[in-house]
Scaffold this motif. Structure first.
Motif: not given
Length: 350
Positions: A253-266, A200-207
């Motif tokens: 390109e596809r909207g802020e909803q894809w920044a939600d941590p619960s959305t698929p990372a890929f 999920r998006t929340g599983d990948v964090t920038l360090h």
């Protein structure tokens, strides 16, 4: 004397016998509570069984029923002879094409068919199953002695030059950015095809030093490992930059909803550019093959090529630098773990 007891729901005969024994020991009310606990245990077991395992059981049971139809044996009998006949048939002609299965596939079908028989109340002796396994192993040896090797064998491993070729071949589109990020990050944390599929998006964090990827690991007993991916020396094949660019483009390109941590990372993207949801393990495998085909990699990569690639490239680099043989056991004895950043396995490879 057996206690007569009525249960609120139908149960298997062996469960009913068990409940009657509990009633004799502890009384009817306690027996009913124990029966409810058994139902809960069954429900929990079903909930925690991976979908891939359930799918394997279904496919193998279908193979078993096809075998029974061909040989005119009853489906609900797991005798020694039936199981040995099953593995023999699997190796000789079990596939729908009439060809035999690879021994590894035959072994999977045997184990899953036994599970299916037991789930349906059929008593399958452990000794009978063991004899079928022994027959399978012996027949597999005969195939090898005859010079016949079945199965795909080990996947080809990815390498740094292949990564560079793939990165250059990715088009300047959202799908192209997704492809580049998928391969570059996957190589740097030695991913299996199911690893990026489950992120999920929340599983990948920038360090400050790169990315931290929370990967679910284990086939039967699961845990989470925090895989660290460093910035690469070569920006062209830097996994951190590639992932950041892909995610920024996805949101732009596809909207802020894809920044939600619960959305698929890929995300899955069809040929028309539409997002189809999250990628599954099979779609990751197909994507990696397609990506390597597009780049003209000499031997197409598979979903396991990234995992094999990091292990191979990392071992070779360490062995050559330290003067060990590339399969040296003594080299492995020197390896100790630090914090995952300074001793990162992919450091310096890209």
């Amino acid at each position: 004397m057996t206690t007569e007891i009525e249960l609120p729901v139908p149960v298997l005969a062996d469960r009913l016998a068990l409940v009657e024994r509990w009633a004799e020991r502890h009384g009817v009310e306690a027996a009913l509570r124990l029966a409810e606990a058994e139902d809960l245990a069954d429900a929990v077991a079903k909930e925690i069984t991976p979908e891939s395992t359930v799918d394997t059981y279904k496919k193998s049971w279908w193979v078993w029923t096809r075998f029974c139809a061909v040989t005119e044996l009853p489906e609900l009998e797991g005798s020694r002879g039936a199981l040995v006949a099953f593995v023999t048939w699997l190796l000789r002609e079990g596939q729908q094409s009439g060809k035999g299965y690879a021994p590894s596939s035959a072994s999977t079908h045997l184990a899953a068919a036994v599970v299916g028989l037991r789930e349906r109340g059929v008593k399958v002796s452990g000794d009978d199953q063991a004899e079928a396994c022994a027959a399978l192993e012996g027949l597999a040896v005969k195939l090898l002695q005859a010079g016949e090797r079945r199965g795909r064998g080990q996947a080809v491993g990815g390498d740094v030059e292949g990564l560079r070729t793939i990165a250059r071949a990715c088009p300047d589109t959202l799908a192209g950015d997704r492809d580049k990020a998928l391969v570059l990050t996957g190589f740097n944390y030695a991913s299996r095809s199911q690893d990026p599929a489950g992120l999920r998006t929340g599983d990948v964090t920038l360090h400050p030093q790169g990315l931290v990827v929370a990967v679910l690991t284990g086939k039967t007993k699961h845990s989470v490992r925090n895989a660290k991916i460093r910035y690469a020396d070569d920006p062209e094949i830097c996994p951190v930059r590639a992932y950041a660019a892909y995610r920024a483009r996805l949101v732009d390109e596809r909207g802020e909803q894809w920044a939600d941590p619960s959305t698929p990372a890929f995300v899955g993207i069809d040929r028309w550019g539409h997002i189809t949801g999250g990628m599954g393990p099979d779609s990751v495998t197909r994507a990696i093959k397609r990506i390597s085909d597009r780049a003209g990699v000499p031997i197409a990569w598979t979903g396991h090529s990234l995992r094999i690639g990091l292990a191979s490239v990392g071992r070779i680099a360490i062995a050559d630098q330290g003067g060990w043989a590339r399969h040296s056991r003594s080299m492995l004895g020197y390896m100790q773990r630090d914090d995952g950043w300074d001793d990162n396995a992919a450091a310096g490879l890209t």
